[in-house]
Write a protein that holds these residues in place. Structure first.
Motif, PDB file in Angstrom:
ATOM      1  N   GLU A 102       1.694   4.168  -3.505  1.00 54.66           N
ATOM      2  CA  GLU A 102       1.164   5.530  -3.360  1.00 54.66           C
ATOM      3  C   GLU A 102       1.111   6.306  -4.672  1.00 54.66           C
ATOM      4  OE1 GLU A 102       0.885   9.770  -2.804  1.00 54.66           O
ATOM      5  OE2 GLU A 102       2.699   8.744  -3.518  1.00 54.66           O
ATOM      6  N   ARG A 126       0.838  -1.207   0.000  1.00 54.74           N
ATOM      7  CA  ARG A 126       0.000   0.000   0.000  1.00 54.74           C
ATOM      8  C   ARG A 126       0.872   1.257   0.000  1.00 54.74           C
ATOM      9  NH1 ARG A 126      -2.455   3.725  -0.720  1.00 54.74           N
ATOM     10  NH2 ARG A 126      -4.523   4.379   0.031  1.00 54.74           N
ATOM     11  N   VAL A 127       1.954   1.235   0.760  1.00 47.06           N
ATOM     12  CA  VAL A 127       2.868   2.383   0.792  1.00 47.06           C
ATOM     13  C   VAL A 127       3.566   2.540  -0.557  1.00 47.06           C
ATOM     14  CG1 VAL A 127       4.959   3.328   1.830  1.00 47.06           C
ATOM     15  CG2 VAL A 127       3.224   2.271   3.286  1.00 47.06           C
ATOM     16  N   SER A 141      -0.515  12.831  -6.271  1.00 49.80           N
ATOM     17  CA  SER A 141       0.087  11.934  -5.291  1.00 49.80           C
ATOM     18  C   SER A 141       1.315  12.616  -4.719  1.00 49.80           C
ATOM     19  CB  SER A 141       0.483  10.592  -5.921  1.00 49.80           C
ATOM     20  OG  SER A 141       1.774  10.658  -6.509  1.00 49.80           O
ATOM     21  N   ARG A 177      -3.391   8.258   1.319  1.00 48.61           N
ATOM     22  CA  ARG A 177      -2.217   8.129   0.461  1.00 48.61           C
ATOM     23  C   ARG A 177      -1.426   6.845   0.718  1.00 48.61           C
ATOM     24  NH1 ARG A 177      -3.751   9.919  -3.427  1.00 48.61           N
ATOM     25  NH2 ARG A 177      -1.763   9.072  -4.166  1.00 48.61           N
ATOM     26  N   ILE A 178      -1.224   6.446   1.974  1.00 48.98           N
ATOM     27  CA  ILE A 178      -0.350   5.300   2.242  1.00 48.98           C
ATOM     28  C   ILE A 178      -1.031   4.182   3.029  1.00 48.98           C
ATOM     29  CG2 ILE A 178       1.758   6.679   2.117  1.00 48.98           C
ATOM     30  CD1 ILE A 178       1.835   6.711   5.174  1.00 48.98           C
ATOM     31  N   PHE A 222      -2.976  10.976   5.209  1.00 43.99           N
ATOM     32  CA  PHE A 222      -2.036   9.877   4.999  1.00 43.99           C
ATOM     33  C   PHE A 222      -2.748   8.528   4.881  1.00 43.99           C
ATOM     34  CE2 PHE A 222       0.975  13.066   6.481  1.00 43.99           C
ATOM     35  CZ  PHE A 222       2.017  12.869   5.590  1.00 43.99           C
ATOM     36  N   VAL A 262      -2.062   5.302  -6.667  1.00 44.60           N
ATOM     37  CA  VAL A 262      -3.393   5.354  -6.062  1.00 44.60           C
ATOM     38  C   VAL A 262      -4.088   6.618  -6.532  1.00 44.60           C
ATOM     39  CG1 VAL A 262      -4.688   5.497  -3.919  1.00 44.60           C
ATOM     40  CG2 VAL A 262      -2.673   4.026  -4.057  1.00 44.60           C
TER      41      VAL A 262
END
Length: 475
Positions: A127, A123-124, A191, A148-149, A145, A130
């Motif tokens: 970024e 997921r991080v 992003s 985003r992450i 956050f 996404v």
């Protein structure tokens, strides 16, 4: 009673106020600093114990790549007192399930870290890809956050970072105010990563000198710095133990009323810089601008307690090789972080001793910081034993309690600062500076003070008068 005339009076002798005063002093202006406490430095406070420990009771490090700041330290004669942080300080830890785990410092480290699951890592790393719509309104740090992450990275990485640095609640802090460059990057590129890559390059006519970021302290603790500025300004130009209680704008000059010698004194000055905490500044500007006073009162401060513990080196079960460990709120610990002070700066403890700093309280659990000294010490000892594996009781204990430690950039903060800026625009010979604007770190507070000093210098230059002409203006 008229006591003296100055080009500028700086109310508040913390690092921001001293930076503003020194900026004007170097340009030849006559400056007076008024500080309510019996010492300069504000939250920068260092003491040396009979046992040979050097305790920084507030901030304990400076990290900067600002060439101007570094040059100022040299100009103040502090070069030989600078103590660089040990290389191990690059290693920082987060407590997960009671175990300190090192924070990754590279993409490879992120892939191998135990701080996140594979789902959290992906997921991080995802970024930049996404594609989530950007909210039109203000957003909290946690919400920003999380979008985003991901929630896992927020809980395991962001939460302890915000607690350790800002003593804040990520659900209450403003993302745009706390992380302005990251917020702007998302607005620019959709992003964080894409926005940073698209950041426009600043064009400069002259190549500015650059330096790598350095982390350091001083032989006598961080207080060596404000003390050096006070010496440079001169004893007669720094009043401690005196409080500014009134401020009047009389057009061509200002009157500042000071209490602290058993009587009220009125000082005349061409300009004023208010470098106090926001809630103190509110009282001074109330009659000038009620909206600005209300904005200042709306800036909360988180309480923090600081517990220093000194141990014999043989009480360690292993070396404390790093900066320290932060605790996410999910760990439900009493502390925000435990800093390994003597690992970072060996000079703060005798050779056969170690020194730790346990921080507690903050915006999420303010009641913890208000416990009795006995309870704070007992809790700190227990956490040092359980988390760091230290055996036995400490040789030294010292508690410092800050009821208003760190300004909180909560939702609506940018609008509050805009209200202050409008006041300054209407009255250019009045400027406000402090950790509540421009960033809470010591270097950012210093830079905010320098900026206030430079704006006042520009306003004074535009007037084209000197402090000596105030005698005629009074008549």
């Amino acid at each position: 009673m008229m006591m003296a005339n100055y080009d500028s009076v700086v109310i508040g002798g913390g690092i921001g106020g001293l930076a503003a005063a020194y900026t004007l002093y170097k340009r030849g202006y006559r400056v007076l600093v008024i500080e309510a406490a019996n010492r300069v430095g504000g939250v920068i406070h260092s003491i040396t114990t009979p046992e040979g420990f050097t305790l920084d009771c507030g901030p304990n490090t400076i990290g900067t790549n600002d060439v101007r700041l570094w040059q100022e330290l040299i100009d103040l004669g502090l070069r030989d007192r600078i103590r660089p942080a040990a290389r191990c300080g690059r290693r920082r830890y987060i407590l997960i399930n009671g175990t300190p785990i090192e924070i990754p410092s590279s993409p490879v480290g992120l892939i191998t870290t135990r701080l996140l699951s594979w789902r959290g890592k992906l997921r991080v790393l995802g970024e930049p890809f996404v594609n989530i719509g950007t909210p039109t309104g203000e957003e909290s740090v946690a919400a920003f956050f999380s979008r985003r992450i991901g929630h896992e990275a927020v809980a395991h990485l962001l939460d302890p970072f915000v607690a350790g640095v800002y003593a804040g609640d990520p659900n209450q802090l403003s993302a745009a105010a706390v992380f302005p460059s990251l917020w702007e990057a998302v607005q620019r590129g959709g992003s964080i990563v894409r926005g940073m890559l698209r950041r426009p390059k600043q064009k400069t006519l002259i190549s500015e000198p650059k330096m790598r970021s350095r982390t350091f302290s001083f032989q006598g603790g961080l207080a060596d710095w404000p003390r050096a500025i006070a010496r440079a300004l001169g004893t007669g130009n720094v009043w401690t133990g005196r409080r500014a209680v009134g401020l009047r704008d009389l057009g061509t000059y200002w009157e500042v009323t000071v209490d602290g010698t058993g009587r009220l004194e009125t000082i005349t000055t061409r300009s004023v810089i208010i470098a106090t905490p926001a809630y103190v500044a509110a009282e001074l500007v109330e009659a000038l601008d009620p909206a600005a006073a209300s904005a200042l009162r709306s800036i909360p401060y988180a309480p923090v307690s600081v517990v220093h513990l000194g141990f014999r080196r043989d009480q360690l079960s292993h070396e404390l090789n790093g900066f320290g460990v932060l605790a996410p709120s999910s760990e439900r610990r009493q502390f925000l972080g435990i800093l390994w002070a003597s690992s970072l700066f060996p000079h703060v403890a005798p050779p056969d001793r170690v020194l730790t700093i346990t921080l507690s309280g903050g915006a999420i659990r303010p009641e913890v910081a208000e416990q009795s000294e006995e309870a704070l010490i007992e809790s700190a000892i227990r956490d040092n034993q359980e988390v760091l594996g230290i055996r036995g009781q400490p040789l030294l204990t010292h508690v410092t309690r800050w009821h208003h430690a760190i300004a909180q950039y909560t939702l609506g903060h940018r609008e509050r600062i805009a209200t202050l800026e409008r006041l300054e625009q209407r009255r250019p010979t009045l400027q406000l500076t402090g950790s509540y604007r421009g960033g809470i770190g010591i270097p950012k507070t210093w830079a905010s003070g320098v900026g206030a000093g430079e704006r006042i210098a520009a306003a004074l230059d535009a007037q084209g008068t000197t402090a000596d002409t105030l005698e005629q203006a009074r008549g």
